[in-house]
Design a protein around this motif. Structure first.
Motif, PDB file in Angstrom:
ATOM      1  N   ARG A   1       0.832  -1.204   0.000  1.00  0.00           N
ATOM      2  CA  ARG A   1       0.000   0.000   0.000  1.00  0.00           C
ATOM      3  C   ARG A   1       0.872   1.262   0.000  1.00  0.00           C
ATOM      4  O   ARG A   1       0.582   2.239  -0.707  1.00  0.00           O
TER       5      ARG A   1
ATOM      6  N   LYS B   1       2.431   1.727  -3.376  1.00  0.00           N
ATOM      7  CA  LYS B   1       1.415   2.186  -4.318  1.00  0.00           C
ATOM      8  C   LYS B   1       1.154   3.684  -4.148  1.00  0.00           C
ATOM      9  O   LYS B   1       0.953   4.411  -5.131  1.00  0.00           O
TER      10      LYS B   1
ATOM     11  N   ASP C   1       1.479   6.127  -7.179  1.00  0.00           N
ATOM     12  CA  ASP C   1       0.335   6.929  -7.604  1.00  0.00           C
ATOM     13  C   ASP C   1       0.693   8.407  -7.711  1.00  0.00           C
ATOM     14  O   ASP C   1       0.005   9.168  -8.406  1.00  0.00           O
TER      15      ASP C   1
ATOM     16  N   GLY D   1       0.162  -4.114  -8.211  1.00  0.00           N
ATOM     17  CA  GLY D   1      -0.817  -3.549  -7.284  1.00  0.00           C
ATOM     18  C   GLY D   1      -0.310  -3.433  -5.862  1.00  0.00           C
ATOM     19  O   GLY D   1       0.858  -3.123  -5.619  1.00  0.00           O
ATOM     20  N   THR D   2      -1.189  -3.779  -4.887  1.00  0.00           N
ATOM     21  CA  THR D   2      -0.846  -3.606  -3.482  1.00  0.00           C
ATOM     22  C   THR D   2      -0.040  -4.768  -2.921  1.00  0.00           C
ATOM     23  O   THR D   2       0.253  -4.796  -1.736  1.00  0.00           O
TER      24      THR D   2
END
Length: 275
Positions: free
Chosen positions: A149, A152, A156, A167-168
């Motif tokens: 997370r 990410k 982002d 992804g996470t």
């Protein structure tokens, strides 16, 4: 690592030191009678604060007794629910729970989502991610879901680039673009606020940021967005306990307009109602 934990009963105004063991507890110690107190294990901030608001303002009228045990780690709440020494916990999001169940063989399930604590990037040395120097050391939480997370969040915001599709579940090994040549310091989530002065920056979970006196809404140099965020914190129980009338009653109270108003007014955007 030795877990340091504090135990607080919201049914009393005086502090009472209690001990929670992660295993070997008698599952009958957590009573399931409708009149028995519901034992909930929670992180101090904001989880226990929200539960205290419920206890003081809403629980009596709903006929619910709460016994809240406050712990400072991310393991004891789940092991306590699994072994039956607690009825429920309130501290985690679903990705963390799913990873915990897979690794530990537990069968804990989500009852309701309650709030989001936006994870943020903090620094005592720079005022924006763009100001991070070449070769800066950035702290990351070392548990699987929160590390992914954290990475990410950086991806982002174009600080790094991650392998497509990861992804996470990302780890530092999945960083494919790192223009500032950032170095990673992986630490237990609870240690990151204390380590922040020794790092160039750190990605810190919202609850630990608040406990350390940081204000995510204003102090974070990068902050997660709430819209579509899968990391809302949940009320969770051992599978099969979802229909306990006390659990249902607490879930209903946590989703009330009064709790939403309390969250909005108390945390001012650092914690966001997820219902």
């Amino acid at each position: 690592m030795r877990n340091v934990l504090k135990s607080v009963s919201i049914l009393a105004t005086a502090g009472l030191a209690l001990s929670l063991t992660a295993c070997g507890s008698d599952s009958s110690s957590s009573g399931s009678s409708p009149d028995a107190p519901l034992k909930v294990v929670a992180s101090p901030t904001p989880h226990a604060q929200i539960l205290e608001y419920v206890q003081k303002n809403l629980a009596d009228a709903a006929g619910l007794k709460l016994d809240v045990k406050v712990v400072t780690d991310y393991v004891t709440p789940n092991t306590s629910v699994q072994d039956g020494s607690a009825d429920a916990n309130y501290f985690q999001h679903v990705p963390y729970l799913e990873d915990f169940n897979k690794k530990k063989g537990t069968d804990i399930v989500s009852v309701e989502t309650v709030h989001l604590e936006p994870l943020g990037l903090y620094s005592k040395k720079v005022k924006s991610a763009a100001e991070l120097p070449d070769g800066a050391t950035v702290g990351l939480p070392n548990d699987t879901t929160n590390e992914g997370r954290a990475l990410k969040l950086l991806a982002d915001n174009n600080v790094i680039t991650l392998k497509e599709g990861v992804g996470t579940a990302a780890t530092p090994a999945d960083v494919t673009g790192n223009p500032k040549h950032l170095k990673w310091k992986e630490l237990e989530a609870a240690q990151l606020p204390r380590s922040l002065p020794d790092l160039d920056a750190a990605v810190i979970n919202g609850n630990y940021a608040i406990e350390a006196g940081l204000k995510p809404a204003s102090d974070a140099i990068l902050l997660e967005k709430a819209a579509g965020n899968p990391y809302a914190n949940i009320l969770a129980v051992k599978k099969g306990k979802e229909n306990d009338p006390r659990v249902k009653k607490l879930a209903e109270l946590l989703h009330s307009d009064k709790v939403k108003q309390y969250i909005d007014e108390t945390f001012k955007g650092s914690v966001v109602a997820a219902f």
